[in-house]
Write an enzyme that holds these catalytic residues in place. Structure first.
Site, PDB file in Angstrom:
ATOM      1  N   HIS A 309      24.689  23.526  -9.230  1.00 41.22           N
ATOM      2  CA  HIS A 309      24.714  22.882 -10.008  1.00 41.22           C
ATOM      3  C   HIS A 309      25.428  23.822 -11.533  1.00 41.22           C
ATOM      4  O   HIS A 309      25.423  24.516 -11.445  1.00 41.22           O
ATOM      5  CB  HIS A 309      23.751  21.989 -10.957  1.00 41.22           C
ATOM      6  N   ASP A 367      19.231  15.205  -7.342  1.00 41.15           N
ATOM      7  CA  ASP A 367      19.468  14.265  -6.467  1.00 41.15           C
ATOM      8  C   ASP A 367      19.159  14.270  -4.805  1.00 41.15           C
ATOM      9  O   ASP A 367      19.198  13.342  -4.230  1.00 41.15           O
ATOM     10  CB  ASP A 367      21.032  13.552  -6.427  1.00 41.15           C
TER      11      ASP A 367
HETATM   12  N1  CMC Z   1      26.967  23.905  -0.969  1.00 40.38           N
HETATM   13  C1  CMC Z   1      27.036  24.618  -0.214  1.00 40.38           C
HETATM   14  N2  CMC Z   1      28.066  25.056  -1.397  1.00 40.38           N
HETATM   15  C2  CMC Z   1      28.554  24.964  -2.328  1.00 40.38           C
HETATM   16  C3  CMC Z   1      27.014  24.109  -2.988  1.00 40.38           C
HETATM   17  C4  CMC Z   1      27.196  23.559  -2.227  1.00 40.38           C
HETATM   18  N3  CMC Z   1      26.659  22.119  -3.153  1.00 40.38           N
HETATM   19  N4  CMC Z   1      28.557  23.815  -4.517  1.00 40.38           N
HETATM   20  C5  CMC Z   1      28.442  25.240  -4.509  1.00 40.38           C
HETATM   21  N5  CMC Z   1      28.374  25.536  -3.544  1.00 40.38           N
HETATM   22  C6  CMC Z   1      29.014  26.967  -3.273  1.00 40.38           C
HETATM   23  C7  CMC Z   1      31.238  27.179  -3.641  1.00 40.38           C
HETATM   24  O1  CMC Z   1      31.866  26.669  -2.540  1.00 40.38           O
HETATM   25  C8  CMC Z   1      31.195  28.198  -4.366  1.00 40.38           C
HETATM   26  O2  CMC Z   1      31.446  29.053  -3.201  1.00 40.38           O
HETATM   27  P1  CMC Z   1      32.217  30.706  -3.559  1.00 40.38           P
HETATM   28  O3  CMC Z   1      31.768  31.076  -4.752  1.00 40.38           O
HETATM   29  O4  CMC Z   1      32.002  31.260  -2.408  1.00 40.38           O
HETATM   30  O5  CMC Z   1      33.938  30.178  -3.766  1.00 40.38           O
HETATM   31  C9  CMC Z   1      30.468  28.451  -5.237  1.00 40.38           C
HETATM   32  O6  CMC Z   1      28.874  27.350  -4.296  1.00 40.38           O
HETATM   33  C10 CMC Z   1      30.552  28.092  -6.860  1.00 40.38           C
HETATM   34  O7  CMC Z   1      30.464  27.081  -6.517  1.00 40.38           O
HETATM   35  P2  CMC Z   1      31.572  25.853  -7.442  1.00 40.38           P
HETATM   36  O8  CMC Z   1      32.291  24.408  -7.000  1.00 40.38           O
HETATM   37  O9  CMC Z   1      32.396  26.930  -8.502  1.00 40.38           O
HETATM   38  O10 CMC Z   1      30.845  25.123  -8.599  1.00 40.38           O
HETATM   39  P3  CMC Z   1      30.639  24.021  -9.940  1.00 40.38           P
HETATM   40  O11 CMC Z   1      30.039  24.000 -10.549  1.00 40.38           O
HETATM   41  O12 CMC Z   1      31.770  23.663 -10.243  1.00 40.38           O
HETATM   42  O13 CMC Z   1      30.094  22.662  -9.329  1.00 40.38           O
HETATM   43  C11 CMC Z   1      28.865  21.347  -8.909  1.00 40.38           C
HETATM   44  C12 CMC Z   1      28.963  22.346  -9.175  1.00 40.38           C
HETATM   45  C13 CMC Z   1      27.455  20.494  -8.301  1.00 40.38           C
HETATM   46  C14 CMC Z   1      29.991  20.407  -7.884  1.00 40.38           C
HETATM   47  C15 CMC Z   1      28.854  21.725  -6.586  1.00 40.38           C
HETATM   48  O14 CMC Z   1      27.644  22.150  -6.990  1.00 40.38           O
HETATM   49  C16 CMC Z   1      29.020  20.751  -5.781  1.00 40.38           C
HETATM   50  O15 CMC Z   1      29.677  19.667  -5.145  1.00 40.38           O
HETATM   51  N6  CMC Z   1      27.699  20.115  -5.301  1.00 40.38           N
HETATM   52  C17 CMC Z   1      27.314  19.020  -4.388  1.00 40.38           C
HETATM   53  C18 CMC Z   1      26.591  18.003  -4.887  1.00 40.38           C
HETATM   54  C19 CMC Z   1      25.901  17.542  -5.395  1.00 40.38           C
HETATM   55  O16 CMC Z   1      24.867  17.709  -5.359  1.00 40.38           O
HETATM   56  N7  CMC Z   1      25.997  17.168  -7.179  1.00 40.38           N
HETATM   57  C20 CMC Z   1      24.828  16.351  -8.191  1.00 40.38           C
HETATM   58  C21 CMC Z   1      24.879  17.235  -9.320  1.00 40.38           C
HETATM   59  S1  CMC Z   1      23.535  16.989  -9.925  1.00 40.38           S
HETATM   60  C22 CMC Z   1      23.736  14.621 -10.197  1.00 40.38           C
HETATM   61  C23 CMC Z   1      24.180  14.847 -11.350  1.00 40.38           C
HETATM   62  O17 CMC Z   1      24.224  15.607 -13.001  1.00 40.38           O
HETATM   63  O18 CMC Z   1      25.383  14.510 -11.145  1.00 40.38           O
END
Ligand code: CMC
Length: 432
Positions: A309, A367
């Protein structure tokens, strides 16, 4: 007490600019940079808004490090245990929990607005039988703007009563529209809303009753869904809420703005994640294949849906509540046995011991478990994000009201760092 400031100095000219720090009731203060461009000719650059507050709000507070979520100051755990979804909706809209009389009046208004115009119903005929419910929601909710378009030429013209009417209509009609989308997929006739049923029970009835068969509403399903709706009702400036705010900042019709919010919610990184989780669990299939998928996460060819998140760097408090409810729902429905829940629990256990997830503070989010409950209650996978949209409509309209009554409100207009061609000349077509 004098206002705290921070000083920024231009190393080329040595000139300094004193920027005011705006305090918050709790949580980090915000450095006000609105004079920066005017004074220094420089923009701030923050893709994804990692450090940027886009507005001032009184609705929802999150502390991502501690795993805290509060609506209007009330902890989510207490609201989940002691209130109904419509009480929470009232709280988010009006700032306080309702008295008994206020709640009765509010519930009555919501149920009174639950029908949709017969012409709007016919819009569904334009969709293919297997259209995704979210695609239908975007189209049909956006089309409400064609039915209700008075008073929206500018925010200044709208009265408080008109704002309330928008909010009540949207909260009331979302379940009707979502259930109609489901019925359209099935090819079954739409079921009209019933005023003698509570909000969630009425939704379940519109989903599962047919003209030739009554539907027995399970108290367990009603309770569980009520709780999921509370947990999904608001989450401050997430992508869809920010989309609603940005769309609304131009003075656009609020029903069309909510359709924009639904669009943003649909993405798999946001509300679409609940659908992705179930697909992912299906793909992983069995516990012995989890390691294989964790390895894929590490080589960046796979993301665990329902994990991670932007704000929570701790266990999402909503996920904690949902995981417990999952246990209870499955126990009552199927003696606790559910292979997908067992797989999800095991996946969580393995991931939370793994260095990759620990280092990045990746925990299950709201989720990760919500889809498992919805599935157990008989909701089809492609309806999961629509369920989220019904609940989040409350947050969207609360933020729409807050934006349109904010004295500091201006049209949202981000700036950019341009890195394209500086200046080019057009050559005649034969020379290109
Ligand atoms: N699985 C594996 N690795 C992950 C994941 C994941 N779900 N989420 C983040 N990472 C890793 C990402 O690869 C990165 O690694 P590195 O530092 O080596 O590049 C690090 O963690 C930071 O990730 P980010 O993409 O920069 O984080 P963000 O804050 O931009 O994204 C997120 C947040 C929710 C979009 C992301 O965690 C994600 O894609 N999660 C899966 C989708 C999901 O479950 N979304 C629902 C969110 S809660 C419901 C809502 O409110 O919508």
């Amino acid at each position: 007490m004098s206002q705290k400031t921070m000083i920024l100095t231009d190393p080329d000219t040595g000139r300094s600019l004193e920027l005011p720090v705006r305090e918050s009731t709790i949580g980090p203060p915000a450095l006000e940079v609105s004079s920066l461009y005017r004074e220094f000719g420089i923009f701030t650059y923050d893709p994804g808004f990692l450090s940027t507050a886009s507005c001032t709000s009184r609705i929802t507070y999150i502390d991502g490090e501690q795993g805290i979520l509060r609506y209007r100051g009330y902890p989510i755990e207490e609201l989940a245990a002691k209130t109904s979804f419509l009480e929470v909706a009232y709280l988010l809209l009006y700032g306080d929990l309702p008295s008994e009389t206020q709640l009765t009046t509010f519930e009555d208004s919501i149920s009174r607005h639950s029908m949709i115009n017969e012409s709007l119903k016919r819009f569904f005929d334009g969709f293919h039988y297997d259209a995704h419910p979210m695609a239908m929601l975007i189209g049909v909710v956006g089309s409400l703007s064609a039915f209700y378009h008075d008073h929206f030429e500018s925010h200044e013209n709208i009265t408080q009563e008109q704002r309330e009417l928008v909010a009540h209509r949207l909260i009331a009609k979302m379940p009707t529209i979502a259930a109609a989308a489901y019925k359209h997929n099935l090819g079954e006739p739409f079921i009209y809303p019933r005023r003698d049923l509570r909000y969630v029970a009425n939704f379940l009835n519109m989903m599962f009753a047919t003209p030739c068969e009554r539907y027995r509403i399970s108290p367990l399903a009603e309770r569980a869904m009520n709780l999921l709706f509370i947990l999904h009702a608001d989450h401050e400036q997430n992508a869809s809420t920010s989309t609603v705010r940005l769309a609304a900042s131009s003075g656009a019709n609020p029903y069309a703005c909510i359709a924009a919010g639904i669009t943003s919610l649909w993405g798999p990184a946001h509300g679409g994640a609940n659908e992705e989780v179930l697909k992912m669990l299906g793909e992983i299939g069995t516990v012995d294949r989890i390691d294989q998928y964790i390895a894929k996460v590490k080589d960046k060819s796979f993301r665990l849906a329902g994990f991670g998140h932007r704000v929570y760097k701790n266990y999402d408090p909503r996920a904690k509540i949902i995981r417990d409810v999952c246990h209870r729902v499955l126990e009552e429905l199927a003696d606790g046995s559910n292979p997908q829940f067992e797989l999800a629990l095991r996946l969580e256990e393995i991931a939370l011991k793994d260095e990759y997830f620990l280092e990045r503070k990746l925990y299950p989010n709201v989720d990760f478990y919500s889809g498992i409950i919805y599935r157990a209650l008989g909701i089809p996978i492609n309806m999961f994000t629509a369920m989220f949209a019904i609940a989040r409509t409350v947050g969207w309209v609360a933020h729409w009201i807050e934006l349109t009554t904010d004295p500091e409100y201006r049209i949202g207009r981000p700036r950019q760092r341009y890195v394209g061609e500086p200046l080019r000349q057009i050559r005649p077509i034969r020379q290109r």
